[in-house]
Write a protein that holds these residues in place. Structure first.
Motif, mmCIF file in Angstrom:
data_model
loop_
_atom_site.group_PDB
_atom_site.id
_atom_site.type_symbol
_atom_site.label_atom_id
_atom_site.label_comp_id
_atom_site.label_asym_id
_atom_site.label_seq_id
_atom_site.Cartn_x
_atom_site.Cartn_y
_atom_site.Cartn_z
ATOM 1 N N GLN A 115 14.314 0.132 -2.416
ATOM 2 C CA GLN A 115 12.983 0.164 -1.812
ATOM 3 C C GLN A 115 11.957 0.687 -2.811
ATOM 4 O O GLN A 115 10.793 0.260 -2.798
ATOM 5 C CB GLN A 115 13.008 1.040 -0.559
ATOM 6 C CG GLN A 115 11.684 1.052 0.194
ATOM 7 C CD GLN A 115 11.752 1.866 1.484
ATOM 8 O OE1 GLN A 115 12.791 1.921 2.142
ATOM 9 N NE2 GLN A 115 10.644 2.497 1.831
ATOM 10 N N ILE A 116 12.372 1.595 -3.682
ATOM 11 C CA ILE A 116 11.466 2.112 -4.705
ATOM 12 C C ILE A 116 11.031 0.993 -5.643
ATOM 13 O O ILE A 116 9.857 0.865 -6.000
ATOM 14 C CB ILE A 116 12.142 3.256 -5.487
ATOM 15 C CG1 ILE A 116 12.384 4.457 -4.568
ATOM 16 C CG2 ILE A 116 11.290 3.668 -6.689
ATOM 17 C CD1 ILE A 116 13.158 5.589 -5.218
ATOM 18 N N SER A 117 12.004 0.151 -6.043
ATOM 19 C CA SER A 117 11.678 -0.979 -6.910
ATOM 20 C C SER A 117 10.742 -1.955 -6.204
ATOM 21 O O SER A 117 9.805 -2.493 -6.807
ATOM 22 C CB SER A 117 12.953 -1.705 -7.334
ATOM 23 O OG SER A 117 13.752 -0.883 -8.160
ATOM 24 N N LEU A 118 10.985 -2.185 -4.920
ATOM 25 C CA LEU A 118 10.133 -3.085 -4.150
ATOM 26 C C LEU A 118 8.703 -2.556 -4.102
ATOM 27 O O LEU A 118 7.738 -3.316 -4.250
ATOM 28 C CB LEU A 118 10.693 -3.255 -2.736
ATOM 29 C CG LEU A 118 9.903 -4.172 -1.804
ATOM 30 C CD1 LEU A 118 9.869 -5.599 -2.345
ATOM 31 C CD2 LEU A 118 10.501 -4.151 -0.386
ATOM 32 N N GLU A 119 8.560 -1.254 -3.913
ATOM 33 C CA GLU A 119 7.235 -0.647 -3.879
ATOM 34 C C GLU A 119 6.518 -0.828 -5.219
ATOM 35 O O GLU A 119 5.315 -1.111 -5.259
ATOM 36 C CB GLU A 119 7.354 0.843 -3.545
ATOM 37 C CG GLU A 119 6.056 1.618 -3.525
ATOM 38 C CD GLU A 119 5.083 1.138 -2.460
ATOM 39 O OE1 GLU A 119 5.532 0.626 -1.420
ATOM 40 O OE2 GLU A 119 3.863 1.254 -2.698
ATOM 41 N N LYS A 120 7.244 -0.693 -6.329
ATOM 42 C CA LYS A 120 6.639 -0.877 -7.653
ATOM 43 C C LYS A 120 6.145 -2.312 -7.837
ATOM 44 O O LYS A 120 5.069 -2.540 -8.397
ATOM 45 C CB LYS A 120 7.652 -0.528 -8.744
ATOM 46 C CG LYS A 120 7.934 0.964 -8.876
ATOM 47 C CD LYS A 120 8.910 1.221 -10.014
ATOM 48 C CE LYS A 120 9.173 2.717 -10.162
ATOM 49 N NZ LYS A 120 10.153 2.991 -11.261
ATOM 50 N N ASN A 163 15.336 -3.682 4.466
ATOM 51 C CA ASN A 163 16.382 -3.520 5.481
ATOM 52 C C ASN A 163 17.288 -2.360 5.080
ATOM 53 O O ASN A 163 18.204 -2.509 4.273
ATOM 54 C CB ASN A 163 17.188 -4.810 5.615
ATOM 55 C CG ASN A 163 18.235 -4.714 6.715
ATOM 56 O OD1 ASN A 163 18.352 -3.694 7.401
ATOM 57 N ND2 ASN A 163 19.002 -5.783 6.892
ATOM 58 N N SER A 164 17.019 -1.211 5.657
ATOM 59 C CA SER A 164 17.780 -0.009 5.287
ATOM 60 C C SER A 164 19.217 -0.053 5.788
ATOM 61 O O SER A 164 20.056 0.740 5.348
ATOM 62 C CB SER A 164 17.094 1.246 5.834
ATOM 63 O OG SER A 164 16.941 1.145 7.241
ATOM 64 N N ASP A 165 19.528 -0.969 6.704
ATOM 65 C CA ASP A 165 20.890 -1.082 7.232
ATOM 66 C C ASP A 165 21.766 -2.011 6.395
ATOM 67 O O ASP A 165 22.981 -2.094 6.620
ATOM 68 C CB ASP A 165 20.858 -1.606 8.671
ATOM 69 C CG ASP A 165 20.179 -0.631 9.614
ATOM 70 O OD1 ASP A 165 20.273 0.589 9.361
ATOM 71 O OD2 ASP A 165 19.550 -1.089 10.597
ATOM 72 N N SER A 166 21.154 -2.714 5.453
ATOM 73 C CA SER A 166 21.930 -3.668 4.665
ATOM 74 C C SER A 166 22.873 -2.951 3.715
ATOM 75 O O SER A 166 22.535 -1.917 3.138
ATOM 76 C CB SER A 166 20.988 -4.561 3.852
ATOM 77 O OG SER A 166 21.717 -5.404 3.002
ATOM 78 N N THR A 187 5.890 -1.046 3.201
ATOM 79 C CA THR A 187 7.038 -1.484 2.418
ATOM 80 C C THR A 187 8.334 -1.281 3.180
ATOM 81 O O THR A 187 9.234 -2.128 3.156
ATOM 82 C CB THR A 187 7.091 -0.719 1.085
ATOM 83 O OG1 THR A 187 5.839 -0.855 0.406
ATOM 84 C CG2 THR A 187 8.197 -1.249 0.200
ATOM 85 N N GLU A 188 8.439 -0.166 3.896
ATOM 86 C CA GLU A 188 9.684 0.092 4.639
ATOM 87 C C GLU A 188 9.911 -0.913 5.758
ATOM 88 O O GLU A 188 11.047 -1.095 6.215
ATOM 89 C CB GLU A 188 9.714 1.519 5.193
ATOM 90 C CG GLU A 188 8.478 1.942 5.971
ATOM 91 C CD GLU A 188 7.502 2.732 5.132
ATOM 92 O OE1 GLU A 188 7.317 2.342 3.960
ATOM 93 O OE2 GLU A 188 6.924 3.711 5.638
ATOM 94 N N ASP A 189 8.831 -1.567 6.203
ATOM 95 C CA ASP A 189 9.000 -2.599 7.222
ATOM 96 C C ASP A 189 9.708 -3.828 6.657
ATOM 97 O O ASP A 189 10.344 -4.588 7.399
ATOM 98 C CB ASP A 189 7.639 -3.021 7.781
ATOM 99 C CG ASP A 189 6.930 -1.893 8.511
ATOM 100 O OD1 ASP A 189 7.627 -1.016 9.062
ATOM 101 O OD2 ASP A 189 5.677 -1.884 8.507
#
Length: 738
Positions: free
Chosen positions: A233-238, A154-157, A149-151
């Motif tokens: 990212q948590i929501s994306l994982e869900k 985009n943590s820089d956004s 999921t972290e791939d």
């Protein structure tokens, strides 16, 4: 709750056919790899591991997905493992997937599939087994294609939301689709995800904020993709862990008789403006009481001083509500609106447009009316004096070309006796291959309404081996002005309005599927050169409903020439079997979208369809409908007696005394034949590509109160769904549909 009056919708049959032998599509012994026994052990073990790895989030209405990956040298379409993953093994290939295929299956059937792999001796199965690399559960890892999921995030956004494209897991099973849709909507709401940025919404697009808007196609077809915006990212994982997603990717920003009727005249304003529309290609309409029923106005081809407005008004009144004008006839209570194309001149006109002008005009209105209607009513014919023309007319050919290009169903009158006084044979454009050609029929009595051919009606057959007319109906009717008139002009609108409603009712309707359905439901078991296959409906019997003691399957398929195709494992309800004999009636209709010659000669059709319903018998297979004699008889006999090259095949067979069979299933066979391909610069039948064929298959029981409909629904399960746009199949605890 069980209704006291049950209306069963016809069923959309979703099973894919299996090609067999003849061409390279059929699998052969030489394609079985030497490692097949090792593969049996390996794949059986993998299925056992998959069964143990099933998590609750991967299941939807007792269905899951397996991923069957192929060996790198076995990805050719001809090696698709359709033999192994088939109905009798209770598994279905849903879609091509990364390096293989997505398989839908009930977890409880995995062990049975494993046993089949271990024990099968079928050539096709062994080819598939030897060429499969693996069979595993389709889980989150497959959704992410091996990424994390972290791939994707985009943590820089610096944006508060990030956008992603989702492809939902496809299912044949309608219950699985609904459960998936509900879970997805619930997950999106719980994560506060959204479908779009509200800053960019206009009043026309405000509905896209609702996930349900995007899920309509998914619920109907089983496939859908959509874009969402996620807040973390948590929501994306869900969302990924919900099990609803087949594929996901980041969405980066874009840059740049009794009297036919009695009583007062019916009021057209009572007609619902949302009723289906028929394009009336006739003399125009100027009756003020009907003009408001046109959703769009077309510029005429002929001016008013030449136009046969009197005839056009009559046709429009019958298109809109023939049943209201003719309340002493058993006509379906179906209303329509219309679009008038003013093309036909009155008899006293000093000039008429030529055929080329008419065809050019029809091409123009086909584009203009494409969004309004797919049914054309043509209640006109050319005046000819010939014994019989073996070739296709200019109008017949070119109207068919327009119809095929724009997916239109023409409904055309066969003509009146004064149109061809010599032979009384049909007049152009009644020889249009893609049309429903309609002849006149007499009204007999209230108890038995459908009589013999009307004395004013011409007859078939058509040129090039066509079976014409297709249908027949009452042509002596009351219409605008209250007068009673006679002619095939007036029975034709009855079919046109019925066809327009069929398009409205049916999912994924095509002109040929509507044609096949109406022919399948006509009341005659054999083709008649005067009446065709008869009349397709009455006041309380509509073609898209299954009458008592019947069940109808309807579908379209793409078939290639040179291969035999089989739909295996079609269940035969117990009510149709007595002492190991099939007792009932089968009606099988198939219509091919043919390749035709531009020359319009006797060999007009370059492709044809052959089909039959077959059941295992003590000696091979026996035909329950369709003898295939057209391929066994000499060409001359097959053409003259069996209309070998007619694009419409309609076989009805009543088994009153019973036909001996083995087992409780049948198979439907179909094959495309081609000829004269040199005229298309083709060297081999494989160059003709896929052919669209519409099928309608009806079973009727001899016994009253037999529940063959629910039996068929339950036996086929996910292989069928309601063929109607707004109708769900339900079976209650007492085996009664609602």
């Amino acid at each position: 709750m069980t209704n006291s009056f049950i209306i069963n919708p016809i069923l959309k049959f979703k099973a894919a056919p299996t090609p067999d032998g003849i061409t390279a599509r059929g699998k052969e012994l030489k394609q079985i790899k030497a490692s097949v026994n090792e593969q049996k052990i390996k794949l059986s073990r993998q299925l056992k591991e998959a069964s143990e790895a099933i998590l609750p989030e991967l299941m939807f209405a007792e269905k899951i997905h397996l991923i069957a990956k192929m060996q790198s040298d076995s990805l050719a379409p001809t090696l698709t493992p359709t033999d192994l993953f088939r109905e009798s093994n209770k598994s279905h290939i849903i879609a091509p997937a990364y390096e293989g295929y997505l398989i839908e299956i009930d977890p409880n059937d995995i062990d049975a599939l494993s046993i089949a792999i271990k024990t099968t001796k079928r050539t096709g199965d062994l080819v598939d087994i030897s060429r499969l690399e693996s069979i595993n559960i389709f889980d989150k890892n497959e959704t992410l294609r091996g990424k994390k999921t972290e791939d994707l995030w985009n943590s820089d956004s610096i944006r508060s939301y990030q956008a992603f494209n989702l492809w939902l897991k496809p299912f044949k099973n309608s219950a699985s689709r609904y459960e998936l849709a509900e879970r997805l909507v619930s997950t999106l709401k719980s994560t506060q995800s959204r479908l779009s940025d509200p800053e960019f919404l206009s009043p026309e697009t405000r509905d896209v904020t609702k996930p349900e808007t995007y899920l309509k196609d998914y619920l109907e077809k089983g496939f859908s993709s959509l874009s969402i915006e996620v807040d973390s990212q948590i929501s994306l994982e869900k969302i990924i862990s919900s099990g609803t997603i087949y594929r996901i990717e980041p969405c980066t920003p874009l840059r740049t008789t009794i009297s036919p009727g009695k009583g007062s005249e019916p009021i057209p304003s009572w007609i619902n403006p949302k009723a289906p529309t028929v394009v009336v290609i006739d003399g125009g309409v100027n009756a003020q009481s009907y003009l408001h029923l046109q959703p769009v106005t077309l510029l005429p081809l002929v001016p008013a001083q030449y136009a046969d407005l009197h005839h056009g008004n009559k046709i429009a009144s019958l298109i809109c509500h023939a049943h209201a004008w003719n309340n002493n006839r058993p006509l379906p209570k179906l209303d329509c609106t219309f679009i008038s194309a003013q093309v036909i001149c009155k008899e006293t006109a000093l000039k008429h447009p030529n055929n080329q002008q008419i065809i050019d005009y029809l091409k123009h209105i086909a584009k203009q009316t494409a969004g309004y209607s797919r049914v054309w009513n043509l209640s006109f014919n050319q005046l000819i004096d010939v014994v019989k023309d073996p070739e296709i007319s200019y109008l017949g050919h070119h109207i068919s070309k327009i119809a095929r290009e724009f997916d239109i169903l023409p409904v055309i009158s066969i003509g009146n006796t004064n149109h061809n006084s010599i032979s009384k044979a049909l007049c152009p454009p009644a020889d249009c291959e893609s049309a429903l050609t309609v002849s006149g029929r007499e009204f007999q009595s209230i108890e038995k309404p459908f009589g013999n051919i009307a004395p004013y009606s011409l007859h078939g057959p058509g040129p090039a081996g066509m079976k014409k007319p297709d249908l027949s109906w009452f042509g002596s009717l009351r219409m605008i002005g209250g007068a009673i008139d006679n002619g095939t002009s007036f029975c034709t609108p009855l079919v046109s309005s019925l066809a327009a409603h069929a398009f409205k009712e049916l999912k994924d309707a095509t002109p040929d599927l509507v044609r096949a359905l109406l022919i399948n439901r006509a009341d005659l078991n054999e083709h008649h050169n005067d009446l065709g296959w008869g009349t397709p409906a009455s006041d309380d019997d509509l073609p898209w409903h299954c009458p008592e003691d019947t069940v109808t399957l309807a579908w379209t398929a793409k078939l290639s020439s040179g291969a035999r195709y089989y739909w295996h494992d079609i269940p035969i309800p117990d009510a149709l079997i007595d002492d190991d004999k099939f007792k009932g009636t089968v009606a099988l209709t198939a219509i091919i979208k043919p390749i035709v010659s531009e020359l319009g000669g006797e060999n007009y059709f370059a492709t044809r369809i052959e089909t039959s319903l077959q059941a295992p018998a003590p000696k091979g297979y026996t035909s329950l409908a369709g003898s295939m004699k057209e391929s066994k008889k000499s060409e001359t006999v097959a053409r003259s007696e069996l209309s070998k090259w007619s694009p419409v095949r309609h076989h009805v067979k009543a088994h009153a005394q019973g036909t001996g069979i083995i087992g409780r299933t049948a198979r439907l066979y179909a094959r495309i034949y081609a000829r004269d391909l040199y005229q298309f610069s083709m060297q081999h039948h494989s160059e003709t590509g896929e052919h669209e064929v519409a099928f309608v298959l009806t079973f009727k029981a001899n016994k009253k109160d037999s529940d063959i409909y629910n039996t068929m629904v339950q036996s086929l399960g996910a292989q069928v769904e309601s063929a109607l746009v707004e109708h769900q199949i339900q079976v209650d605890q007492n085996n009664k549909t609602e």
